[in-house]
Design an enzyme around this catalytic site. Structure first.
Site, PDB file in Angstrom:
ATOM      1  N   VAL A 135       0.878  -1.176   0.000  1.00 25.03           N
ATOM      2  CA  VAL A 135       0.000   0.000   0.000  1.00 25.03           C
ATOM      3  C   VAL A 135       0.910   1.217   0.000  1.00 25.03           C
ATOM      4  O   VAL A 135       1.807   1.330   0.835  1.00 25.03           O
ATOM      5  CB  VAL A 135      -0.915   0.032   1.236  1.00 25.03           C
ATOM      6  CG1 VAL A 135      -1.893   1.197   1.132  1.00 25.03           C
ATOM      7  CG2 VAL A 135      -1.656  -1.281   1.396  1.00 25.03           C
ATOM      8  N   ARG A 142       7.800   8.830  -6.582  1.00 19.48           N
ATOM      9  CA  ARG A 142       8.920   7.908  -6.353  1.00 19.48           C
ATOM     10  C   ARG A 142       8.443   6.662  -5.618  1.00 19.48           C
ATOM     11  O   ARG A 142       8.780   5.537  -6.001  1.00 19.48           O
ATOM     12  CB  ARG A 142      10.017   8.612  -5.559  1.00 19.48           C
ATOM     13  CG  ARG A 142      11.207   7.726  -5.232  1.00 19.48           C
ATOM     14  CD  ARG A 142      12.373   8.547  -4.690  1.00 19.48           C
ATOM     15  NE  ARG A 142      12.032   9.213  -3.438  1.00 19.48           N
ATOM     16  CZ  ARG A 142      12.184   8.652  -2.224  1.00 19.48           C
ATOM     17  NH1 ARG A 142      12.647   7.417  -2.122  1.00 19.48           N
ATOM     18  NH2 ARG A 142      11.874   9.326  -1.127  1.00 19.48           N
ATOM     19  N   SER A 292      -3.262   6.976   3.561  1.00 19.57           N
ATOM     20  CA  SER A 292      -1.820   7.244   3.585  1.00 19.57           C
ATOM     21  C   SER A 292      -1.447   8.564   2.917  1.00 19.57           C
ATOM     22  O   SER A 292      -0.260   8.845   2.748  1.00 19.57           O
ATOM     23  CB  SER A 292      -1.051   6.093   2.919  1.00 19.57           C
ATOM     24  OG  SER A 292      -1.281   6.071   1.528  1.00 19.57           O
ATOM     25  N   ARG A 356      -7.005   2.803  -4.315  1.00 16.31           N
ATOM     26  CA  ARG A 356      -7.956   2.972  -3.214  1.00 16.31           C
ATOM     27  C   ARG A 356      -8.550   4.370  -3.265  1.00 16.31           C
ATOM     28  O   ARG A 356      -7.839   5.361  -3.164  1.00 16.31           O
ATOM     29  CB  ARG A 356      -7.292   2.717  -1.857  1.00 16.31           C
ATOM     30  CG  ARG A 356      -8.297   2.838  -0.700  1.00 16.31           C
ATOM     31  CD  ARG A 356      -7.853   2.168   0.588  1.00 16.31           C
ATOM     32  NE  ARG A 356      -6.696   2.782   1.194  1.00 16.31           N
ATOM     33  CZ  ARG A 356      -6.254   2.497   2.424  1.00 16.31           C
ATOM     34  NH1 ARG A 356      -6.884   1.584   3.158  1.00 16.31           N
ATOM     35  NH2 ARG A 356      -5.179   3.092   2.905  1.00 16.31           N
ATOM     36  N   PHE A 473      -7.560  -4.187  10.702  1.00 16.14           N
ATOM     37  CA  PHE A 473      -7.692  -4.238  12.161  1.00 16.14           C
ATOM     38  C   PHE A 473      -7.600  -2.861  12.801  1.00 16.14           C
ATOM     39  O   PHE A 473      -8.288  -2.571  13.780  1.00 16.14           O
ATOM     40  CB  PHE A 473      -6.624  -5.170  12.736  1.00 16.14           C
ATOM     41  CG  PHE A 473      -6.475  -5.066  14.230  1.00 16.14           C
ATOM     42  CD1 PHE A 473      -7.504  -5.468  15.067  1.00 16.14           C
ATOM     43  CD2 PHE A 473      -5.315  -4.571  14.801  1.00 16.14           C
ATOM     44  CE1 PHE A 473      -7.386  -5.369  16.446  1.00 16.14           C
ATOM     45  CE2 PHE A 473      -5.185  -4.465  16.180  1.00 16.14           C
ATOM     46  CZ  PHE A 473      -6.223  -4.868  17.007  1.00 16.14           C
ATOM     47  N   ASP A 647      -0.556   5.684   9.755  1.00 12.97           N
ATOM     48  CA  ASP A 647      -1.451   6.404   8.861  1.00 12.97           C
ATOM     49  C   ASP A 647      -2.694   6.793   9.657  1.00 12.97           C
ATOM     50  O   ASP A 647      -2.707   6.706  10.882  1.00 12.97           O
ATOM     51  CB  ASP A 647      -1.764   5.601   7.589  1.00 12.97           C
ATOM     52  CG  ASP A 647      -2.637   4.380   7.833  1.00 12.97           C
ATOM     53  OD1 ASP A 647      -3.070   4.166   8.987  1.00 12.97           O
ATOM     54  OD2 ASP A 647      -2.904   3.637   6.878  1.00 12.97           O
TER      55      ASP A 647
END
Length: 739
Positions: A135, A142, A292, A356, A473, A647
């Site tokens: 992810v 980059r 993120s 996502r 989780f 995150d």
């Protein structure tokens, strides 16, 4: 004020101070930077008429916005009912009465009839290959390129550069190459080969030469020649068959490349000339617009869409410098071998990419409709799809999907009605762009409690387009706390890992996936290893995920992907899934609904201080990078200076944990504020080497990051589902406006 009213007020405040240059498109007011990118760069490339696109986009947004609002209002309604239930039924929870109540209010729905998903045209990386999943934040070109190229990774580098090999007995890393450490890496590699591609009657450690004879791998020891125990494990080679440059092997659908170069410094010291063992590593990668990244306005979103478009055209490039040398990073080409039957064998050189999108909650100022910010999830669905069209074009040699599918992960959905809304939205996007029905595949994150307890129904709402389910989780714990905020004080954060609901939740995800026919059609995934520097520990523990039936699991880096890939060579996940199917489904619902309230709150003052300090330090260390640097995912040292990949999901847990303890008088607001101020000094010291960093202490009132951290905790009971985005976005936009 309801949670949604709080969010709407923040959105209105943001819209009221808008100074973005805009273009009218289809009756929407689109930020010029976004409009120009889509109209000039994307639409001509994909052959879509601009007027038709923008008017169709506006129609989707206008038609679906009311339903989006209804779904968010339904979240509020259910939360208020649950809060009232716990206030009126304090003390020990009557589990049966509680479950009846959840059914009565529609939180728990009827399980659908026995049926399996019908997804078609999924790539083999999803349907039949088990392996790691990266992810990566899409705003960083980059990182995105490195992740896409992490399909193949050096095992030697991964071992040498991490704590997977202990720095004992003269095996320290040091600044120069350490041959003692190098030898330990080589020994580890040979043991791995013996475990997964063993020779018949010999060890890889004793081999003096590898080559190909009679279309098979030949391992020479003295005058003897040894073959693989499983002859099918040999797939091909490059170079000359008598002195190959590379030999391709395979176990459990994953490839291993033995790279031979007797002139190379490593190969020169190896009797076989083996310079490296390269593993097929990140089979799939999620390019992330969500947890993120810090994408709060049109400039941020356009950068993300541009990078995603470049990945799909195959043309994304980034100029970099390393050790004083400037070079260009671009996407890797496919890998070509001579197969065991003598014909050309081509393997994918890049990770298969998902994207996502954000969930249903947030609105974004990139586009205004009738003066209001567009729901960001609707915008993402349209724009990530149009940017992905080059990635399904058969003539594109660098295309993403060979099956003509676009893979979108949809996070933070609450139950089957929200998943059904996603299905409707995706259908509208397909119609807008003249894509065949179910071109858009969906990955459903099982990270909200209402989805977990209705997972079968959620799956079947997208039975024709489901490509994965995945436990999250971290977010799931945040929702666990927020949903039952009024039930009592929760156990400590670390104890959530062993709470009854947690293992039941993990089991149910696998069981539902198997029962609903995901194996062979879609991934069943598990969560992230967050301790980026602790790779020895990951090697020891993360093998548990494939052993539990997950055919993918999240890793924090390309190096982590390579090391985690070793687990899928050792565990045949599809065999595990067959065994779980035969064993029958575990009864998980009662445990999933067991609220993790603490049996008592008689923690010592030191224990309470430790919990406060750990959470406050984690919150501040992440939030200061988010608000003031625009970094949505970063390695943040914890209170013990161990780097953790943080995150928004980790932030959600920490802030909800403290909000819950304040709500139930385990700690006071004043105690938490005192901890925040002390931990701000710690975080300032941890960032002392960063010239761009602004200290939070001692002028706390002037620090927007510190104020955001306070808001997250002290407004945590009011924030929608405990989400951190509304506060983070507002503070980040405030920081950008002032700086």
């Amino acid at each position: 004020m309801t949670e949604q009213e709080l969010l709407s007020a923040q959105t209105a405040d943001n819209a009221g101070t808008d100074s973005t240059e805009r273009v009218d498109a289809g009756g929407m007011q689109v930020a010029k930077v976004l409009y120009d990118f889509v109209t000039e760069a994307v639409l001509p490339r994909v052959g879509v008429d601009a007027e038709k696109f923008w008017s169709g986009f506006a129609a989707i947004a206008r038609d679906l916005t009311p339903r989006n609002r209804e779904l968010l209002a339904r979240r509020d309604e259910l939360q208020m009912l649950i809060d009232d239930y716990h206030r009126n039924n304090s003390g020990t929870i009557d589990q049966e009465a509680y479950e009846d109540f959840l059914k009565e209010i529609g939180y728990l729905v009827e399980e659908p009839e026995a049926a399996e998903i019908r997804t078609q045209n999924v790539d083999t990386e999803i349907s039949s290959t088990a392996g790691p999943q990266l992810v990566v934040p899409i705003l960083n070109a980059r990182f995105a390129l490195n992740a896409a190229n992490a399909r193949w990774g050096s095992l030697y580098d991964a071992l040498y550069g991490t704590n997977a090999i202990p720095e004992t007995d003269g095996a320290e890393k040091g600044k120069e190459y350490n041959p003692v450490r190098g030898q330990k890496v080589i020994e580890w590699g040979r043991e791995f080969l013996d475990s997964v591609v063993p020779l018949d009657g010999a060890s890889h450690a004793d081999v003096e030469k590898y080559n190909i004879t009679d279309g098979k791998l030949a391992a020479h020891i003295g005058d003897s020649v040894y073959r693989l125990k499983n002859r099918e494990s040999y797939r091909g080679f490059t170079g000359n068959f008598l002195d190959p440059e590379a030999i391709l092997l395979e176990t459990n659908g994953l490839h291993i490349e033995l790279q031979i170069d007797p002139v190379h410094p490593i190969g020169k010291a190896d009797k076989t000339g083996l310079k490296d063992i390269v593993l097929e590593s990140a089979i799939t990668t999620i390019m992330d617009f969500e947890d993120s990244v810090a994408a709060v306005d049109a400039e941020d979103k356009t950068l993300g869409y541009s990078n995603w478009f470049g990945l799909n055209t195959g043309e994304l490039k980034e100029e970099m410098s390393k050790n004083g040398r400037i070079f260009t990073r671009e996407l890797n080409k496919d890998r070509v071998y001579i197969g065991r039957n003598g014909t050309e064998l081509v393997l994918h050189g890049r990770s298969l990419l998902f994207v996502r999108n954000v969930g249903h909650l947030m609105q974004n100022p990139s586009i205004l409709i009738d003066g209001e910010e567009i729901f960001e999830g609707i915008m993402d669905a349209v724009l990530t799809t149009v940017c992905a069209i080059p990635g399904i074009a058969p003539q594109n040699k660098m295309r993403n999907s060979r099956k003509g599918s676009i893979y979108i992960v949809k996070p933070k959905q609450h139950g089957p009605e929200e998943v059904a809304f996603t299905n409707e939205l995706f259908g509208r996007v397909e119609d807008l762009l003249d894509l065949p029905r179910h071109t858009l595949k969906v990955g459903v994150m099982d990270e909200e409690r209402r989805t977990s307890v209705n997972l079968d129904a959620s799956i079947m709402e997208v039975a024709d387009r489901l490509a994965f389910i995945n436990t999250g989780f971290l977010d799931r714990t945040g929702d666990e706390i927020h949903t039952s905020m009024e039930a009592g004080a929760m156990v400590r954060k670390a104890d959530m890992q062993t709470a009854p609901w947690k293992q039941a939740y993990e089991n149910n995800n696998v069981d539902a996936g198997i029962q609903r026919g995901l194996p062979g059609k879609a991934q069943i995934g598990k969560g992230m290893w967050a301790m980026t520097e602790l790779m020895a520990e990951m090697l020891e523990k993360k093998i548990g995920q494939p052993r539990e039936g997950a055919n993918t699991a999240w890793v924090p880096s390309p190096t982590g992907a390579t090391l985690h890939a070793t687990h899928y060579h050792l565990v045949d996940v599809f065999k595990v899934q067959d065994e779980l199917r035969a064993a029958g489904r575990r009864d998980s619902l009662r445990n999933i609904l067991t609220i993790p309230t603490a049996p008592n709150t008689n923690w010592s003052e030191e224990e309470k201080k430790e919990e406060m300090d750990n959470n406050c330090q984690s919150i501040l260390g992440y939030v200061v990078r988010w608000v003031e640097h625009g970094v949505g995912c970063s390695k943040v040292p914890d209170i013990h200076d161990i780097d953790l990949m943080e995150d928004r999901a980790t932030l959600r847990i920490s802030s909800q944990m403290l909000a819950n303890w304040i709500r139930h008088d385990v700690v006071s607001k004043e105690q938490v504020l005192e901890s925040l101020e002390r931990m701000a000094v710690v975080v300032d010291k941890q960032n002392a080497g960063d010239e761009a960093y602004r200290d939070m202490a001692p002028n706390y009132d002037a620090s927007l990051a510190f104020q955001a951290a306070k808001d997250l905790i002290f407004e945590g009971t009011k924030s929608p589902s405990g989400y951190t985005e509304p506060i983070l976005h507002a503070r980040r936009r405030e920081f950008k406006a002032k700086n």
